[in-house]
Every structure is written in C-alpha cells, then in structure tokens.
Design a protein around this motif. Structure first.
Motif, PDB file in Angstrom:
ATOM      1  N   ALA A  62       0.856  -1.188   0.000  1.00 22.81           N
ATOM      2  CA  ALA A  62       0.000   0.000   0.000  1.00 22.81           C
ATOM      3  C   ALA A  62       0.892   1.238   0.000  1.00 22.81           C
ATOM      4  O   ALA A  62       2.033   1.195   0.456  1.00 22.81           O
ATOM      5  CB  ALA A  62      -0.904   0.005   1.226  1.00 22.81           C
ATOM      6  N   GLY A  63       0.368   2.334  -0.519  1.00 22.30           N
ATOM      7  CA  GLY A  63       1.097   3.591  -0.497  1.00 22.30           C
ATOM      8  C   GLY A  63       2.157   3.678  -1.579  1.00 22.30           C
ATOM      9  O   GLY A  63       2.143   2.931  -2.562  1.00 22.30           O
ATOM     10  N   ALA A  64       3.090   4.623  -1.371  1.00 19.32           N
ATOM     11  CA  ALA A  64       4.149   4.863  -2.349  1.00 19.32           C
ATOM     12  C   ALA A  64       5.376   5.414  -1.644  1.00 19.32           C
ATOM     13  O   ALA A  64       5.288   5.928  -0.524  1.00 19.32           O
ATOM     14  CB  ALA A  64       3.669   5.847  -3.411  1.00 19.32           C
ATOM     15  N   CYS A  65       6.516   5.297  -2.317  1.00 23.26           N
ATOM     16  CA  CYS A  65       7.770   5.811  -1.758  1.00 23.26           C
ATOM     17  C   CYS A  65       8.744   6.119  -2.885  1.00 23.26           C
ATOM     18  O   CYS A  65       8.576   5.664  -4.015  1.00 23.26           O
ATOM     19  CB  CYS A  65       8.392   4.793  -0.798  1.00 23.26           C
ATOM     20  SG  CYS A  65       8.854   3.239  -1.582  1.00 23.26           S
ATOM     21  N   SER A  66       9.756   6.905  -2.552  1.00 23.33           N
ATOM     22  CA  SER A  66      10.869   7.172  -3.463  1.00 23.33           C
ATOM     23  C   SER A  66      12.112   6.547  -2.857  1.00 23.33           C
ATOM     24  O   SER A  66      12.318   6.625  -1.641  1.00 23.33           O
ATOM     25  CB  SER A  66      11.076   8.676  -3.628  1.00 23.33           C
ATOM     26  OG  SER A  66       9.948   9.247  -4.232  1.00 23.33           O
ATOM     27  N   VAL A  67      12.936   5.925  -3.690  1.00 31.33           N
ATOM     28  CA  VAL A  67      14.096   5.174  -3.206  1.00 31.33           C
ATOM     29  C   VAL A  67      15.335   5.528  -4.021  1.00 31.33           C
ATOM     30  O   VAL A  67      15.288   5.587  -5.250  1.00 31.33           O
ATOM     31  CB  VAL A  67      13.839   3.649  -3.314  1.00 31.33           C
ATOM     32  CG1 VAL A  67      15.072   2.855  -2.922  1.00 31.33           C
ATOM     33  CG2 VAL A  67      12.638   3.252  -2.475  1.00 31.33           C
ATOM     34  N   LYS A  68      16.440   5.755  -3.304  1.00 29.40           N
ATOM     35  CA  LYS A  68      17.748   5.942  -3.940  1.00 29.40           C
ATOM     36  C   LYS A  68      18.703   4.926  -3.321  1.00 29.40           C
ATOM     37  O   LYS A  68      18.932   4.921  -2.121  1.00 29.40           O
ATOM     38  CB  LYS A  68      18.293   7.352  -3.709  1.00 29.40           C
ATOM     39  CG  LYS A  68      19.605   7.595  -4.447  1.00 29.40           C
ATOM     40  CD  LYS A  68      20.174   8.959  -4.167  1.00 29.40           C
ATOM     41  CE  LYS A  68      21.163   8.981  -3.046  1.00 29.40           C
ATOM     42  NZ  LYS A  68      22.259   8.041  -3.070  1.00 29.40           N
TER      43      LYS A  68
END
Length: 109
Positions: A62-68
């Motif tokens: 569920a939801g969202a994220c940004s990843v580096k």
C-alpha cells in the motif's frame, strides 16, 4: 507489476515489533518453515536511510515511496504492486511524502 501476496500461511510471527526512527517505521518478523525470513511493515511520512546486511526484496502492499540506492544518483518512485531490490552490505534512502507505505521485505541469501 508482480503479484504481491495478501497472506502467508504456516509461519511463525513475532509479536514484538521492530521499531525504527521514533516509531515512524515499524515491522514484524515472519519466519517460514524453510528457515527464510520476511518482515511486514509500514513507513510513515519522512525520509530515512537504511543499511543492509543481506540483500533485500521490497514489495509494496500500500502507499508509495521514493528510493535511492547507495552508489547511485537515481531516485525511483514505487507504488502498490511494485518491487525493488537492495544489494547485500549496502543501503538505501527511502522517502514517503504522504500517507503510509506498507511493505513486505524478503531477506535474500
């Protein structure tokens, strides 16, 4: 998009939570009969840096994220049903800007 599991049967679930960053990241460990381990968790809005011992596979429930990922300059955005992997003995920055990001983390040998 991959097929994200909705349940796990035949596992041992730890009742004590893994709590990080003042409770903004919380997970519970699951142990499978074959000896493998996963965590089910959630991330509240914020930006965090994690290190890894083993390689990890993150599946978003569920939801969202940004990843580096460590060693890269690219930031990728992930949402429900998407997957990303982190190499062993590495790390990553993860940011959730709104809502709650829920995930399944598989530890890869």
């Amino acid at each position: 998009m991959s097929s994200i599991p909705t349940e796990f049967k035949g596992v041992t679930a730890m009742t004590k939570a893994n709590v990080y960053f003042d409770g903004k990241v919380v997970s519970h460990s699951l142990f499978f009969p074959d000896g493998s381990k996963k965590t089910l968790g959630l991330i509240r809005p914020c930006r965090f840096t994690f290190g890894t011992e083993k390689a990890e596979r993150m599946e978003l429930v569920a939801g969202a994220c940004s990843v580096k990922l460590d060693g890269t300059s690219v930031v990728n955005r992930y949402s429900v049903g998407q997957v990303f992997e982190i190499p062993a003995k590495s790390g990553f920055d993860i940011e959730v800007t709104s809502g709650i990001c829920e995930y399944i983390c598989t530890f890869i040998d």
